[in-house]
Structure formats: C-alpha cells, structure tokens
Write an enzyme that holds these catalytic residues in place. Structure first.
Site, PDB file in Angstrom:
ATOM      1  N   ALA A  40       0.371   3.419  -7.593  1.00 37.36           N
ATOM      2  CA  ALA A  40      -0.575   3.381  -8.522  1.00 37.36           C
ATOM      3  C   ALA A  40      -2.194   3.882  -8.583  1.00 37.36           C
ATOM      4  CB  ALA A  40      -0.225   1.663  -9.173  1.00 37.36           C
ATOM      5  N   GLY A  45      -5.059   0.681  -2.068  1.00 42.20           N
ATOM      6  CA  GLY A  45      -4.515   1.446  -0.623  1.00 42.20           C
ATOM      7  C   GLY A  45      -4.865   2.700  -1.438  1.00 42.20           C
ATOM      8  N   CYS A  46      -4.351   2.241  -2.505  1.00 44.33           N
ATOM      9  CA  CYS A  46      -4.492   4.098  -2.837  1.00 44.33           C
ATOM     10  C   CYS A  46      -5.270   4.842  -3.906  1.00 44.33           C
ATOM     11  CB  CYS A  46      -3.222   3.813  -4.978  1.00 44.33           C
ATOM     12  SG  CYS A  46      -1.595   3.718  -4.491  1.00 44.33           S
ATOM     13  N   THR A  47      -6.589   4.137  -4.272  1.00 43.54           N
ATOM     14  CA  THR A  47      -8.052   4.012  -4.282  1.00 43.54           C
ATOM     15  C   THR A  47      -8.690   4.522  -2.881  1.00 43.54           C
ATOM     16  OG1 THR A  47      -8.376   2.665  -6.152  1.00 43.54           O
ATOM     17  CG2 THR A  47     -10.662   3.431  -4.774  1.00 43.54           C
ATOM     18  N   ALA A  50      -7.216   8.215  -2.181  1.00 46.54           N
ATOM     19  CA  ALA A  50      -7.405   9.532  -3.463  1.00 46.54           C
ATOM     20  C   ALA A  50      -9.482   9.451  -3.141  1.00 46.54           C
ATOM     21  CB  ALA A  50      -7.397   8.816  -4.625  1.00 46.54           C
TER      22      ALA A  50
END
Length: 151
Positions: A40, A45-47, A50
């Site tokens: 998401a 974690g995704c930030t 990315a």
C-alpha cells in the site's frame, strides 16, 4: 504460490497514476525490467522501499533496467504517493488484484497483497524473484544484485 525463476511472467496492461495503460510486453520491448509488488501507498515499509528504489533509480537506468511498482491503490493515491516522495518510476493500479494474484502475491485469505520483486528478461521469462513481506532489505539487495548482473 509465487512465480519463480524460469517461469514466463504473465503479461498485463494496467493504468498508471495518470490513467495511461502500461503493458509488461510494451516495457520489455526496451529490455529487462524490475517489477515490484507492494502492499500500500504511504505505509512505512512501502515508503521506505519506494524511496530506496528512487535513490538508485539513475543507476538502474544506466544498467538498462527499468522499474514498475504495482499495488491495489487507485491512480489518485499513486499520484499523491509519487509526488510526495518524488518517485521517478511508474506506479501501476491493480485495483482488482488480478495481476497480483497472477504473480502469486495475493495476501493470506485473499486479504491484502504480499511484497514481491521480480527481475524479468526482455523475452518475458523471470530471471529471479524474491518475496519478503517485512524485510525490505531483501528486496533492495535483490535489486542491487540485478544491477550488478546487468552491468
């Protein structure tokens, strides 16, 4: 079950943050690609993932690799995420998770999505793959190995 090295990567066409259709086969016309699936936009974690890919993006391009990020959020969410973190690569909208499922990364009981990264050769075969839901560093090391192999 997640797809693995040697298998053919399922082709797909998904909208990017601006609503433009991006197909795997079209991207592969220009050479190999890293496709990473993430749960998401805006999660810690995704930030982190990315942003780390953003920081090595120029080096990726120099080795001939391109990057596509895929998650279930819509174009508005992807656009805000990309703008906030200055992401220079396309984020694709898999809102029905059909592509996520095709790559074997649907979450437990069909809820959510798993974190997985694939290196796909220009001929559409998967060269290598990694899945680690929490350990972001495994994905970054995977990308660094792909860059070393490509250069």
């Amino acid at each position: 079950m997640m797809l693995d090295a040697g298998q053919t990567a399922p082709d797909f066409a998904l909208p990017d943050a601006d609503g433009n259709s991006v197909s795997l086969s079209g991207i592969l016309d220009d050479g190999p690609v890293i496709v990473y699936f993430y749960p998401a936009d805006f999660t810690p974690g995704c930030t982190k993932e990315a942003s780390a890919i953003r920081d090595i993006h120029d080096d990726l391009l120099e080795t001939g690799l391109r990057v596509l990020g895929i998650s279930a959020q819509d174009g508005d969410s992807h656009k805000r995420f990309a703008e906030r973190y200055n992401l220079p690569f396309p984020l694709l909208c898999d809102t029905d998770k059909a592509v996520t499922k095709a790559y074997g990364l649907n979450g437990p009981l069909g809820i959510g999505s798993r974190r997985g990264t694939f290196l796909i050769h220009a001929d559409g075969t998967i060269a290598d793959a990694v899945r680690a839901d929490i350990n972001i560093s495994k994905h970054l090391k995977f990308i660094e190995r792909a860059m070393a192999a490509a250069s």
